[in-house]
Design an enzyme around this catalytic site. Structure first.
Site, short mmCIF file in Angstrom:
data_model
loop_
_atom_site.label_atom_id
_atom_site.label_comp_id
_atom_site.label_asym_id
_atom_site.label_seq_id
_atom_site.Cartn_x
_atom_site.Cartn_y
_atom_site.Cartn_z
N HIS A 61 48.04 31.68 21.72
CA HIS A 61 48.11 33.10 22.10
C HIS A 61 49.44 33.41 22.77
O HIS A 61 49.89 34.55 22.77
CB HIS A 61 47.01 33.45 23.13
CG HIS A 61 45.67 32.89 22.79
ND1 HIS A 61 44.99 33.26 21.66
CD2 HIS A 61 44.90 31.97 23.42
CE1 HIS A 61 43.85 32.60 21.63
NE2 HIS A 61 43.76 31.82 22.67
N HIS A 91 53.04 32.46 31.68
CA HIS A 91 53.14 32.68 30.23
C HIS A 91 53.75 34.06 30.02
O HIS A 91 54.00 34.79 30.98
CB HIS A 91 51.75 32.59 29.57
CG HIS A 91 50.82 33.63 30.09
ND1 HIS A 91 50.00 33.42 31.19
CD2 HIS A 91 50.64 34.92 29.73
CE1 HIS A 91 49.34 34.53 31.44
NE2 HIS A 91 49.73 35.46 30.59
N HIS A 93 54.06 37.74 27.24
CA HIS A 93 53.58 38.60 26.16
C HIS A 93 54.80 39.31 25.61
O HIS A 93 55.67 39.71 26.40
CB HIS A 93 52.56 39.62 26.69
CG HIS A 93 51.38 38.99 27.39
ND1 HIS A 93 50.19 38.71 26.76
CD2 HIS A 93 51.25 38.55 28.67
CE1 HIS A 93 49.34 38.16 27.63
NE2 HIS A 93 49.96 38.04 28.80
N GLU A 103 52.66 44.40 28.47
CA GLU A 103 51.26 44.82 28.58
C GLU A 103 51.18 46.04 29.49
O GLU A 103 50.70 47.10 29.08
CB GLU A 103 50.42 43.66 29.11
CG GLU A 103 50.48 42.44 28.17
CD GLU A 103 49.23 41.61 28.19
OE1 GLU A 103 48.87 41.09 29.25
OE2 GLU A 103 48.58 41.49 27.14
N HIS A 116 53.85 36.66 33.10
CA HIS A 116 52.69 36.62 34.01
C HIS A 116 52.61 35.27 34.71
O HIS A 116 52.51 34.22 34.06
CB HIS A 116 51.39 36.85 33.22
CG HIS A 116 51.22 38.25 32.77
ND1 HIS A 116 50.38 38.60 31.72
CD2 HIS A 116 51.78 39.40 33.20
CE1 HIS A 116 50.43 39.91 31.55
NE2 HIS A 116 51.26 40.42 32.44
N THR A 195 44.05 39.91 30.83
CA THR A 195 44.33 40.80 29.68
C THR A 195 44.05 40.10 28.35
O THR A 195 44.34 40.63 27.29
CB THR A 195 45.80 41.25 29.70
OG1 THR A 195 46.62 40.08 29.59
CG2 THR A 195 46.12 42.00 30.98
N THR A 196 43.50 38.86 28.47
CA THR A 196 43.04 38.16 27.28
C THR A 196 41.58 37.76 27.53
O THR A 196 41.18 37.60 28.69
CB THR A 196 43.84 36.86 27.03
OG1 THR A 196 43.69 36.02 28.17
CG2 THR A 196 45.31 37.14 26.79
O1 LIG Z 1 43.50 30.58 32.24
C1 LIG Z 1 43.82 31.53 31.57
N1 LIG Z 1 45.12 31.80 31.35
C2 LIG Z 1 45.65 32.88 30.66
C3 LIG Z 1 45.54 34.21 31.11
C4 LIG Z 1 46.17 35.19 30.39
S1 LIG Z 1 46.13 36.82 30.83
O2 LIG Z 1 47.08 37.52 30.01
O3 LIG Z 1 44.76 37.25 30.75
N2 LIG Z 1 46.64 36.97 32.26
O4 LIG Z 1 45.80 37.08 33.13
O5 LIG Z 1 47.86 37.03 32.45
C5 LIG Z 1 46.91 34.93 29.25
C6 LIG Z 1 47.01 33.62 28.80
N3 LIG Z 1 47.81 33.37 27.64
O6 LIG Z 1 48.19 32.25 27.41
O7 LIG Z 1 48.12 34.37 26.94
C7 LIG Z 1 46.39 32.59 29.50
O8 LIG Z 1 46.48 31.30 29.09
N4 LIG Z 1 42.90 32.32 31.04
C8 LIG Z 1 41.57 31.94 31.20
C9 LIG Z 1 40.89 31.32 30.18
F1 LIG Z 1 41.54 31.06 29.02
C10 LIG Z 1 39.55 30.99 30.33
F2 LIG Z 1 38.88 30.40 29.31
C11 LIG Z 1 38.89 31.24 31.52
F3 LIG Z 1 37.60 30.91 31.68
C12 LIG Z 1 39.58 31.84 32.55
F4 LIG Z 1 38.97 32.08 33.69
C13 LIG Z 1 40.93 32.17 32.39
F5 LIG Z 1 41.61 32.76 33.40
ZN LIG Z 2 49.16 37.42 30.59
#
Ligand SMILES: O=C(Nc1cc(S(=O)(=O)[N+](=O)[O-])cc([N+](=O)[O-])c1O)Nc1c(F)c(F)c(F)c(F)c1F
Ligand SMILES: [Zn+2]
Length: 257
Positions: A61, A91, A93, A103, A116, A195-196
Site C-alpha cells: 500500500h 510511510h 501517500h 490525503e 505520516h 486513513t487505510t
Molecule cells: O499499522 C498500520 N500502519 C499504517 C497506517 C496507515 S494510515 O495511512 O492509516 N495512517 O494512519 O497514516 C497507512 C499505512 N500504509 O502503509 O499505508 C500503514 O502501514 N496500520 C494498521 C494496520 F495495518 C492494522 F492491521 C491494524 F490493526 C492497525 F491498528 C493499524 F494501525
Molecule cells: Zn498514512
C-alpha cells in the site's frame, strides 16, 4: 484485499469496514479560515533516536520504515497530546502526477505527497492495543511540495531498488526521521482515524502547516514502486491516498495565529 483501484479502493472500503462512514474519519480538508487558534496547545516535542530504525518495507500500500518501539527511544510528547507516544513507523501517500497525492488538503489544495509518522500511546501495552483506543495513536502529517531536490529524502529513495515489489523489505539502519521535518512545527490538530483499513478512529492528527520539498525526479522514484508482487503483472504504486472525508461537526485547532 483492499487497495486503491476502482474495484477495491476507498469507495469500496465501507463494505468490509463499516467505520469508513463513521463520525471521525480521516483525512479531511483543512480550511484555515475555519480553524480556531488554541493558546493552550503546546509545541511538538519529537525526539527520535536513529538507532531505532530497523527496515524499509513495501507493504503493498505504501513504503514504510519501521522502528523498534520496545523502549522510549523515539517519542512524541507535547503538542495536543498528554503522555508519551512511541514512533512505530512512517510511510507516505502520493499521486500519479504532481497535482495530487496528499490525503489532507488545505482549502482544497492537494500536495503531491504526504508523510505520516505513526506513534502509539505508551499508556497502553502495545501498538495493537493502542490502535483500538480513542487516544491510542498520534500521527504527524507533513506535506511534500515540488521544489528542490531533498537530500534527506534521497537516502530513503536510494533504498527503493531492493523493495520494488509488494512484501519485500531490506534493512534500513541509522535513519533519523527528524531530518524529514519542516523547520517550523506549527500545526493543525483534530480527532480522526487511520486513513487505510481498518480505518480505526483512534488517531489524534497533527498536520504541519509547513511543507518539505521534493523534486519531480524524486516523485518519479516513488512512482517506480509497485503495488504488485514478484511474478504478478507490474502495477505502479501511485494514487495511494484516501480523499477527504466529512468533518461531521469536528473542530480543527491551530497551534499558531
Ligand atoms: O499499522 C498500520 N500502519 C499504517 C497506517 C496507515 S494510515 O495511512 O492509516 N495512517 O494512519 O497514516 C497507512 C499505512 N500504509 O502503509 O499505508 C500503514 O502501514 N496500520 C494498521 C494496520 F495495518 C492494522 F492491521 C491494524 F490493526 C492497525 F491498528 C493499524 F494501525
Ligand atoms: Zn498514512
Amino acid at each position: 484485499g483492499w487497495g486503491y483501484a476502482a474495484t477495491n479502493g476507498p469507495d469500496k472500503w465501507g463494505e468490509n469496514f463499516p467505520i469508513a462512514n463513521g463520525p471521525r474519519q480521516s483525512p479531511i480538508d483543512i480550511v484555515p479560515g475555519e480553524t480556531a487558534f488554541d493558546a493552550a496547545l503546546k509545541a511538538l516535542t519529537l525526539k527520535y533516536d536513529p538507532s531505532t530504525s530497523i527496515d524499509i518495507l513495501n507493504n503493498g500500500h505504501s513504503v514504510q520504515v519501521t522502528f523498534a518501539d520496545d523502549t522510549d527511544s523515539s517519542t512524541l510528547t507535547g503538542g495536543p497530546i498528554s503522555g508519551k507516544y512511541r514512533l512505530k513507523q512512517f510511510h507516505f501517500h502520493w499521486g500519479a502526477s504532481d497535482d495530487k497525492g496528499s490525503e489532507h488538503t488545505v482549502a482544497g489544495t492537494k500536495y503531491p505527497a504526504e508523510l505520516h509518522l505513526v506513534h502509539w500511546n505508551t499508556k497502553y501495552p502495545s501498538f495493537g492495543d493502542a490502535a483500538s483506543q480513542g487516544d491510542g495513536l498520534a500521527v504527524v502529517g507533513v506535506f511534500l511540495e515540488i521544489g528542490a531536490d531533498n537530500p534527506q529524502l534521497q537516502k530513503l529513495l536510494d533504498a527503493f531498488d531492493g523493495i520494488k515489489a509488494k512484501s519485500t523489505q531490506t534493512s534500513f539502519a541509522n535513519y533519523d526521521p527528524s531530518t524529514l521535518l519542516p523547520g517550523c512545527l506549527d500545526y493543525w490538530t483534530y480527532d480522526g482515524s487511520l486513513t487505510t483499513p481498518p480505518l480505526l478512529e483512534s488517531v489524534t492528527w497533527i498536520v504541519c502547516k509547513e511543507s518539505i520539498s521534493v523534486s519531480p525526479a524524486q516523485m518519479g522514484k516513488f512512482r517506480s514502486l509497485l503495488f504488485s508482487g514478484d511474478g504478478e503483472a507490474p502495477c505502479c504504486m501511485m494514487d495511494n491516498y484516501r480523499p477527504p472525508q466529512p468533518l461531521k461537526g469536528r473542530k480543527v485547532r491551530a497551534s499558531f495565529k
